[in-house]
Scaffold this motif. Structure first.
Motif, PDB file in Angstrom:
ATOM      1  N   VAL A  46       1.083  -1.111  -0.204  1.00 34.68           N
ATOM      2  CA  VAL A  46       0.258  -0.106  -0.151  1.00 34.68           C
ATOM      3  C   VAL A  46       0.914   1.932   0.148  1.00 34.68           C
ATOM      4  O   VAL A  46       0.387   2.576  -0.657  1.00 34.68           O
ATOM      5  N   VAL A  47       1.883   1.698   0.955  1.00 34.06           N
ATOM      6  CA  VAL A  47       2.970   2.327   0.929  1.00 34.06           C
ATOM      7  C   VAL A  47       4.202   2.669   0.226  1.00 34.06           C
ATOM      8  O   VAL A  47       4.375   4.183  -0.212  1.00 34.06           O
ATOM      9  N   ASP A  48       3.596   1.986  -0.440  1.00 30.84           N
ATOM     10  CA  ASP A  48       4.937   1.157  -2.027  1.00 30.84           C
ATOM     11  C   ASP A  48       4.409   1.416  -2.694  1.00 30.84           C
ATOM     12  O   ASP A  48       5.101   2.491  -4.097  1.00 30.84           O
ATOM     13  N   VAL A  49       3.318   1.186  -3.259  1.00 26.27           N
ATOM     14  CA  VAL A  49       2.381   1.602  -4.917  1.00 26.27           C
ATOM     15  C   VAL A  49       1.177   2.125  -4.106  1.00 26.27           C
ATOM     16  O   VAL A  49       1.152   2.889  -5.784  1.00 26.27           O
ATOM     17  N   LEU A  50       0.087   1.743  -4.036  1.00 22.86           N
ATOM     18  CA  LEU A  50      -1.035   1.809  -3.635  1.00 22.86           C
ATOM     19  C   LEU A  50      -0.928   3.411  -3.719  1.00 22.86           C
ATOM     20  O   LEU A  50      -2.738   3.635  -4.348  1.00 22.86           O
ATOM     21  N   GLU A  51      -0.508   4.089  -3.013  1.00 20.48           N
ATOM     22  CA  GLU A  51      -1.334   5.265  -2.196  1.00 20.48           C
ATOM     23  C   GLU A  51       0.277   6.022  -2.389  1.00 20.48           C
ATOM     24  O   GLU A  51       1.226   5.438  -2.961  1.00 20.48           O
ATOM     25  N   GLY A  52      -0.331   7.526  -2.996  1.00 21.72           N
ATOM     26  CA  GLY A  52       0.998   8.251  -3.436  1.00 21.72           C
ATOM     27  C   GLY A  52       0.972   8.004  -4.790  1.00 21.72           C
ATOM     28  O   GLY A  52       1.051   7.356  -5.449  1.00 21.72           O
ATOM     29  N   LYS A  53       2.075   9.556  -5.045  1.00 17.06           N
ATOM     30  CA  LYS A  53       3.036   9.430  -6.518  1.00 17.06           C
ATOM     31  C   LYS A  53       4.000   9.655  -5.934  1.00 17.06           C
ATOM     32  O   LYS A  53       5.014  10.836  -7.184  1.00 17.06           O
ATOM     33  N   LYS A  54       4.711   9.655  -5.101  1.00 15.76           N
ATOM     34  CA  LYS A  54       5.961  10.216  -4.896  1.00 15.76           C
ATOM     35  C   LYS A  54       7.188   8.951  -5.288  1.00 15.76           C
ATOM     36  O   LYS A  54       8.268   9.076  -4.489  1.00 15.76           O
ATOM     37  N   GLY A  55       6.823   7.691  -5.143  1.00 13.05           N
ATOM     38  CA  GLY A  55       8.122   6.452  -5.451  1.00 13.05           C
ATOM     39  C   GLY A  55       8.643   6.637  -6.741  1.00 13.05           C
ATOM     40  O   GLY A  55       8.189   7.037  -7.436  1.00 13.05           O
TER      41      GLY A  55
END
Length: 336
Positions: free
Chosen positions: A138-147
């Motif tokens: 979730v925190v690496d892929v599914l949420e946000g656009k920063k990684g």
């Protein structure tokens, strides 16, 4: 105070064993530092503002259909873990910001319908399903656009490690992560006892008497005993630990809860479990057969991760209410 000042304060006030934000192993994608917040404070804020965090308020903890407003949800569990973990971290002069970020993010990957939903998805999905692994996804892929590839929250290594290792065989590499791991157990066993007592499933007299005598006769007393015990046994050394006596009592209470509550037909009626299994199985198979009905952002990743992986992500991210309403809608369409 600026970020540099906060980092200096950590060096001056925290234990030599604590993880300092200025010494983080970094992010998957390097990015410019915030002028005000430390890296761990920034991670905490990113988690709190995520959609996955907001959805926790509508995800079951233990009771699948609680009749009342005071039973725990996945969100209230997360807040209780955070509170316990911060208390322990403060008492040991560890990094509270890192501890809080891990605690707030540790259950982001939980399925609808608690562990009942996780069990069903684990059987359905090739390669299985573990909520700690999904929380990291979730925190690496599914949420946000920063990684990586413009996806994810791009959290620090220490927060990601703590989330991934809050359960399972691998221990977190930071003491702060270990604090969250033990706090999770303290929280869920004790607040699940509290909910079970409130519901009338069990009575105080049913609880193992030797454990109650050692830990305390009420919810707050037991948590206070366990938190104090963890701090007393973790003042020095390379790990966060609990005394053998308290650990034994926790083990007995956990076994009691599995026998009398978690697997009790009074809590999870067979018809409710059957409905949960049918709903998740139907939703999983429906979207595997109809990938065009997935949300656009998930459908766009099918080529990279595969269809079944994206369907798993979609179903796991649903709240209890959304999953059941969607199941009812799809079932009614199929029957017409």
């Amino acid at each position: 105070m600026c970020r540099e000042g906060l980092e200096e304060r950590e060096k001056e006030n925290l234990s030599p064993r604590a993880a300092k934000s200025c010494e983080t192993k970094g992010r998957l994608c390097p990015e410019e530092k915030c002028s005000i917040r430390t890296d761990y404070q920034r991670d905490r804020d990113r988690i709190i503002h995520s959609k996955a965090f907001r959805r926790l308020m509508h995800k079951t903890q233990v009771f699948l259909a609680p009749e009342g407003d005071h039973f725990r949800t996945r969100l209230t569990h997360t807040i209780e873990v955070s509170q316990i973990a911060r208390t322990i971290a403060r008492g040991l002069s560890l990094n509270e910001d890192l501890t809080e970020a891990i605690a707030l993010g540790h259950d982001l990957g939980h399925t609808p319908f608690g562990h009942s939903g996780e069990d069903v998805l684990d059987k359905l999905h090739e390669g299985g399903f573990k909520h700690n692994v999904q929380s990291l996804r979730v925190v690496d892929v599914l949420e946000g656009k920063k990684g990586v590839n413009g996806r994810g929250l791009n959290l620090t290594f220490e927060v990601r490690d703590g989330i991934a290792c809050h359960t399972g065989s691998a221990a977190p590499k930071t003491l702060e992560g270990q604090v969250v791991r033990v706090s999770d157990r303290i929280a869920y066993i004790n607040h699940d006892i509290d909910d079970a007592l409130r519901s009338g499933i069990i009575s105080v007299n049913d609880l193992p008497k030797d454990c109650i005598q050692r830990l305390g006769g009420d919810h707050s007393s037991r948590i206070n005993t366990l938190v104090t015990d963890v701090m007393a046994n973790s003042l020095s050394g390379a790990a966060i630990s609990m005394s053998g006596e308290c650990a034994e009592c926790m083990g007995k209470l956990r076994s009691f809860m599995f026998e009398e509550v978690y697997h009790s037909p009074k809590v999870k009626k067979y018809e409710d479990l059957d409905r949960v299994e049918k709903a998740i199985k139907h939703l999983y198979e429906h979207y595997c057969a109809n990938p065009g009905r997935l949300p656009d952002e998930l459908r766009a990743m099918i080529g990279e991760f595969g269809l079944r992986e994206m369907v798993k992500d979609y179903v796991a991210g649903m709240t209890d209410r959304f999953a059941m309403n969607l199941y009812d809608d799809i079932s009614s369409l199929c029957s017409t």
